[in-house]
Enzyme design. Structure first.
Site, short mmCIF file in Angstrom:
data_model
loop_
_atom_site.label_atom_id
_atom_site.label_comp_id
_atom_site.label_asym_id
_atom_site.label_seq_id
_atom_site.Cartn_x
_atom_site.Cartn_y
_atom_site.Cartn_z
N LYS A 60 21.91 -50.57 54.98
CA LYS A 60 22.14 -50.40 53.52
C LYS A 60 22.38 -51.70 52.83
O LYS A 60 21.93 -51.77 51.71
CB LYS A 60 23.54 -49.44 53.59
CG LYS A 60 23.34 -48.13 53.91
CD LYS A 60 24.58 -47.54 54.12
CE LYS A 60 24.12 -45.90 54.66
NZ LYS A 60 25.64 -45.42 54.96
N SER B 144 23.27 -47.27 59.31
CA SER B 144 23.64 -47.84 58.15
C SER B 144 23.58 -49.42 57.98
O SER B 144 23.79 -49.83 56.78
CB SER B 144 25.08 -47.30 58.00
OG SER B 144 25.17 -46.04 57.75
N TYR C 200 33.49 -48.77 55.73
CA TYR C 200 34.14 -47.54 55.40
C TYR C 200 35.48 -47.65 55.09
O TYR C 200 36.18 -48.34 54.65
CB TYR C 200 33.65 -46.55 56.05
CG TYR C 200 32.11 -46.41 56.34
CD1 TYR C 200 31.17 -46.43 54.96
CD2 TYR C 200 31.57 -46.67 57.60
CE1 TYR C 200 29.94 -46.72 55.58
CE2 TYR C 200 30.03 -46.78 58.01
CZ TYR C 200 29.39 -46.95 56.70
OH TYR C 200 28.03 -46.82 57.01
N VAL D 272 25.79 -45.76 62.92
CA VAL D 272 25.91 -44.78 63.92
C VAL D 272 25.18 -44.83 64.99
O VAL D 272 25.37 -44.34 66.12
CB VAL D 272 26.02 -43.32 63.41
CG1 VAL D 272 27.34 -43.10 62.34
CG2 VAL D 272 24.75 -43.16 62.64
N TYR E 4 15.26 -43.09 52.63
CA TYR E 4 16.55 -43.28 53.17
C TYR E 4 16.45 -42.96 54.64
O TYR E 4 16.80 -43.80 55.38
CB TYR E 4 17.53 -42.57 52.44
CG TYR E 4 19.04 -42.52 53.07
CD1 TYR E 4 19.38 -43.57 53.20
CD2 TYR E 4 19.44 -41.61 53.90
CE1 TYR E 4 20.93 -43.87 54.01
CE2 TYR E 4 20.70 -41.51 54.53
CZ TYR E 4 21.39 -42.83 54.42
OH TYR E 4 22.60 -42.97 55.19
O1 DON Z 1 22.92 -40.97 56.99
C1 DON Z 1 23.46 -41.04 58.04
O2 DON Z 1 24.60 -40.34 58.40
C2 DON Z 1 23.12 -41.92 59.14
N1 DON Z 1 21.36 -42.18 58.94
C3 DON Z 1 23.36 -43.28 58.92
C4 DON Z 1 25.07 -43.52 58.96
C5 DON Z 1 25.65 -44.39 59.47
O3 DON Z 1 25.06 -45.21 60.14
C6 DON Z 1 27.05 -44.44 59.22
N2 DON Z 1 27.73 -45.95 59.95
N3 DON Z 1 28.57 -46.17 60.53
#
Ligand code: DON
Length: 317
Positions: A69, A66, A239, A257, A191
């Site tokens: 983003k 993320s 978040y 993540v 994405y």
């Molecule tokens: O879309 C997803 O779930 C992952 N590619 C990215 C989510 C993420 O990194 C949330 N962050 N803490």
């Protein structure tokens, strides 16, 4: 702390303080991420005058997830401008989890570009006519911000593409409401590819320092991001932990993540931490601890009395 202690020593001390913390869980909902070594821990700090201070496993590569983003949002703003971009995605903190299936009730836009729904709406805007050219444009920008060649991790991409049912559901919901166009698989390719960019801590610190330096990479002096849009990274980066973070750390930040986290100290420096064990909200446990410690040690909170003057600047001298 005595005046003689350098930033390198501060970074090394914070690393030592948290190196034995073993809380949290490595993400496994994207199966390939479960292969990360939970022991890895790296910290890197890059200043706007081009100095870099690292400790621990800062050269260990992982996927940006993320943390892509805010950068993707900058690309959308540069290409489409503020008005058109904000027709597709808001800038309000949602107070919800990163993968929440929720849109703003009145506008039907995703709440902000930092939650998955918002990032998918942004990916829909920045994809290009061929699937690879949109990904190449993103990777090219990130390489300039990092100051070295970067690549997509194809295993992580394939793993998320095969299991990302929730993101697919979010994308189709947004197609239904006219927020994204019908090229849903193309948008998801954009994405998932962005999330699968391989980086290490120094790369992320340079990217954060590029934001802190109003869009110019402090080492290469290359202009990477449009100055007027750098200010957009606020309030939504962590978040449902965003309010607590703003209160305690007071820096624009973004977690992923994969275990990475960045924080930006405007006009001063970028911070990056890597540690793959996450808390229940999907944020790196040691990443949050190390950022909090650095912020309080160096007086980095945006509303810290010592911010620009005494506390931080003495470390640079
Ligand atoms: O879309 C997803 O779930 C992952 N590619 C990215 C989510 C993420 O990194 C949330 N962050 N803490």
């Amino acid at each position: 702390m005595p005046d003689t202690v350098s930033l390198q020593e501060v970074v090394a001390e914070v690393y030592e303080k948290y190196r034995n913390v073993d809380e949290g869980e490595v993400a496994t909902y994207i199966p390939e991420l479960g292969k990360a070594d939970p022991g890895h821990f790296g910290i890197c700090l890059a200043t706007v005058d081009g100095q870099v201070f690292c400790a621990g496993d800062w050269e260990q590569e992982f996927t940006i997830q993320s943390i892509c983003k805010p950068f993707a949002f900058l690309l959308a703003l540069e290409e489409w401008g503020r008005d058109l971009t904000l027709q597709r995605v808001g800038v309000e903190p949602s107070g919800d989890a990163f993968n929440s299936i929720e849109l703003e009730p009145k506008t039907l836009r995703p709440y902000n570009p930092m939650v998955n729904a918002g990032a998918i709406a942004v990916a829909s805007l920045i994809k290009q006519s061929s699937t690879e050219s949109g990904v190449d444009a993103f990777v090219g920008k990130m390489q300039k911000a990092a100051g070295r060649p970067l690549r997509i991790d194809e295993q992580v991409y394939a793993s998320e593409s095969a299991t990302g049912h929730r993101n697919r559901a979010i994308a189709y919901l947004m197609l239904n409401w006219g927020i994204i166009d019908g090229a849903v698989e193309h948008t998801l390719h954009q994405y998932f590819s962005q999330c699968s960019l391989r980086v290490h801590c120094r790369d992320l610190a340079m990217m954060a320092a590029t934001l802190a330096n109003m869009g110019t990479n402090p080492v290469t002096q290359e202009r990477v991001f449009d100055f007027q849009y750098v200010k957009v990274m606020f309030t939504c980066g962590l978040y449902d932990h965003a309010g607590e973070w703003a209160f305690r750390v007071g820096l624009p930040a973004k977690s992923g993540v994969g275990g990475g986290i960045i924080a930006v100290v405007n006009r001063q420096l970028g911070i990056a931490v890597y540690s793959p064990k996450l808390d229940a909200k999907g944020n790196s446990v040691r990443g949050i601890m190390a950022c909090k410690e650095l912020a309080s040690h160096l007086g980095l909170h945006a509303f810290e009395f010592t911010n620009v003057g005494s506390s931080f600047m003495q470390w640079l001298l």
